[in-house]
Scaffold this motif. Sequence first.
Motif, PDB file in Angstrom:
ATOM      1  N   MET A 167       0.835  -1.032  -0.200  1.00 17.61           N
ATOM      2  CA  MET A 167      -0.005  -0.147  -0.026  1.00 17.61           C
ATOM      3  C   MET A 167       0.824   1.266   0.240  1.00 17.61           C
ATOM      4  SD  MET A 167      -3.211   1.529   1.389  1.00 17.61           S
ATOM      5  CE  MET A 167      -4.088  -0.055   0.797  1.00 17.61           C
ATOM      6  N   THR A 168       0.473   2.196  -0.736  1.00 20.16           N
ATOM      7  CA  THR A 168       1.069   3.609  -0.697  1.00 20.16           C
ATOM      8  C   THR A 168       0.183   4.650  -0.381  1.00 20.16           C
ATOM      9  OG1 THR A 168       0.660   3.830  -2.788  1.00 20.16           O
ATOM     10  CG2 THR A 168       2.585   2.683  -2.474  1.00 20.16           C
ATOM     11  N   TYR A 169       0.651   5.660   0.439  1.00 20.17           N
ATOM     12  CA  TYR A 169       0.108   7.030   0.611  1.00 20.17           C
ATOM     13  C   TYR A 169       1.104   8.073   0.224  1.00 20.17           C
ATOM     14  CZ  TYR A 169      -3.274   4.315   3.458  1.00 20.17           C
ATOM     15  OH  TYR A 169      -3.978   3.343   3.871  1.00 20.17           O
ATOM     16  N   LEU A 170       0.416   9.034  -0.640  1.00 20.20           N
ATOM     17  CA  LEU A 170       1.231  10.038  -1.049  1.00 20.20           C
ATOM     18  C   LEU A 170       2.598   9.674  -2.131  1.00 20.20           C
ATOM     19  CD1 LEU A 170       1.398  12.377   2.127  1.00 20.20           C
ATOM     20  CD2 LEU A 170      -0.525  12.404   0.505  1.00 20.20           C
ATOM     21  N   ASN A 171       2.226   8.406  -2.740  1.00 24.49           N
ATOM     22  CA  ASN A 171       3.075   7.869  -3.625  1.00 24.49           C
ATOM     23  C   ASN A 171       4.430   7.354  -2.920  1.00 24.49           C
ATOM     24  OD1 ASN A 171       1.537   8.254  -5.936  1.00 24.49           O
ATOM     25  ND2 ASN A 171       2.330  10.538  -5.908  1.00 24.49           N
ATOM     26  N   ILE A 172       4.370   7.060  -1.572  1.00 24.43           N
ATOM     27  CA  ILE A 172       5.287   6.638  -0.722  1.00 24.43           C
ATOM     28  C   ILE A 172       4.884   5.082  -0.271  1.00 24.43           C
ATOM     29  CG2 ILE A 172       6.804   7.079   1.051  1.00 24.43           C
ATOM     30  CD1 ILE A 172       6.298  10.106   0.750  1.00 24.43           C
ATOM     31  N   ILE A 205       8.356   2.351   3.641  1.00 25.33           N
ATOM     32  CA  ILE A 205       9.086   3.722   4.076  1.00 25.33           C
ATOM     33  C   ILE A 205       8.597   4.795   4.984  1.00 25.33           C
ATOM     34  CG2 ILE A 205      10.157   5.867   2.959  1.00 25.33           C
ATOM     35  CD1 ILE A 205      11.417   3.692   1.210  1.00 25.33           C
ATOM     36  N   LEU A 206       7.366   5.004   4.935  1.00 27.21           N
ATOM     37  CA  LEU A 206       6.246   5.770   5.873  1.00 27.21           C
ATOM     38  C   LEU A 206       6.700   5.036   7.135  1.00 27.21           C
ATOM     39  CD1 LEU A 206       3.448   6.337   3.707  1.00 27.21           C
ATOM     40  CD2 LEU A 206       5.260   8.079   4.293  1.00 27.21           C
ATOM     41  N   GLU A 207       6.260   3.850   7.335  1.00 23.79           N
ATOM     42  CA  GLU A 207       6.566   3.148   8.735  1.00 23.79           C
ATOM     43  C   GLU A 207       8.057   3.466   9.332  1.00 23.79           C
ATOM     44  OE1 GLU A 207       4.419   1.314  10.749  1.00 23.79           O
ATOM     45  OE2 GLU A 207       2.923   0.937   9.344  1.00 23.79           O
ATOM     46  N   GLN A 208       9.243   3.280   8.400  1.00 26.92           N
ATOM     47  CA  GLN A 208      10.348   3.407   8.885  1.00 26.92           C
ATOM     48  C   GLN A 208      10.725   4.723   9.315  1.00 26.92           C
ATOM     49  OE1 GLN A 208      12.605   2.067   5.197  1.00 26.92           O
ATOM     50  NE2 GLN A 208      12.633  -0.229   5.977  1.00 26.92           N
ATOM     51  N   ASN A 209       9.936   5.764   8.771  1.00 29.21           N
ATOM     52  CA  ASN A 209      10.240   7.375   8.796  1.00 29.21           C
ATOM     53  C   ASN A 209       9.032   7.795  10.041  1.00 29.21           C
ATOM     54  OD1 ASN A 209      12.658   8.304   7.616  1.00 29.21           O
ATOM     55  ND2 ASN A 209      11.468   6.996   6.005  1.00 29.21           N
ATOM     56  N   ASN A 210       8.175   6.916  10.638  1.00 30.44           N
ATOM     57  CA  ASN A 210       7.337   7.142  11.532  1.00 30.44           C
ATOM     58  C   ASN A 210       6.441   8.327  10.851  1.00 30.44           C
ATOM     59  OD1 ASN A 210       8.275   5.818  13.636  1.00 30.44           O
ATOM     60  ND2 ASN A 210       9.909   7.385  14.257  1.00 30.44           N
ATOM     61  N   ALA A 211       5.940   8.053   9.678  1.00 30.65           N
ATOM     62  CA  ALA A 211       5.166   8.813   8.884  1.00 30.65           C
ATOM     63  C   ALA A 211       3.813   8.369   8.465  1.00 30.65           C
ATOM     64  CB  ALA A 211       5.938   9.602   7.808  1.00 30.65           C
ATOM     65  N   TYR A 212       3.733   6.812   8.841  1.00 29.85           N
ATOM     66  CA  TYR A 212       2.665   6.398   8.203  1.00 29.85           C
ATOM     67  C   TYR A 212       1.366   7.147   8.362  1.00 29.85           C
ATOM     68  CZ  TYR A 212      -0.686   2.665   7.139  1.00 29.85           C
ATOM     69  OH  TYR A 212      -1.641   1.762   6.806  1.00 29.85           O
TER      70      TYR A 212
END
Length: 86
Positions: free
Chosen positions: A1-6, A10-17
């Motif tokens: 799954m992606t959000y904002l094309n990310i 990667i989002l989880e790794q950067n605490n941005a999910y």
Amino acid sequence: MTYLNISDVILEQNNAYWTAKEIAHQPKMWRQTQTILKNNATAINAFMAPLMEMSNLRIILTGAGTSAFAGESIAPDLLKITNKRV
């Protein structure tokens, strides 16, 4: 799954999910809110009418992050439309 094309990895790794997911869902939520307001305009106006007649009415918008930004953005227009303290 992606959000904002990310990718979600990667989002989880950067605490941005959760932030990315929230941002991505905003357009859908605004459309749903608009539909709710349109469908309930008569009841909303009936509720608001006696409040808007109060000379000392003050409209308070609260929020944090994007909610605060939305409130700050709409406050000047609410002041113009309602002629009430916002």
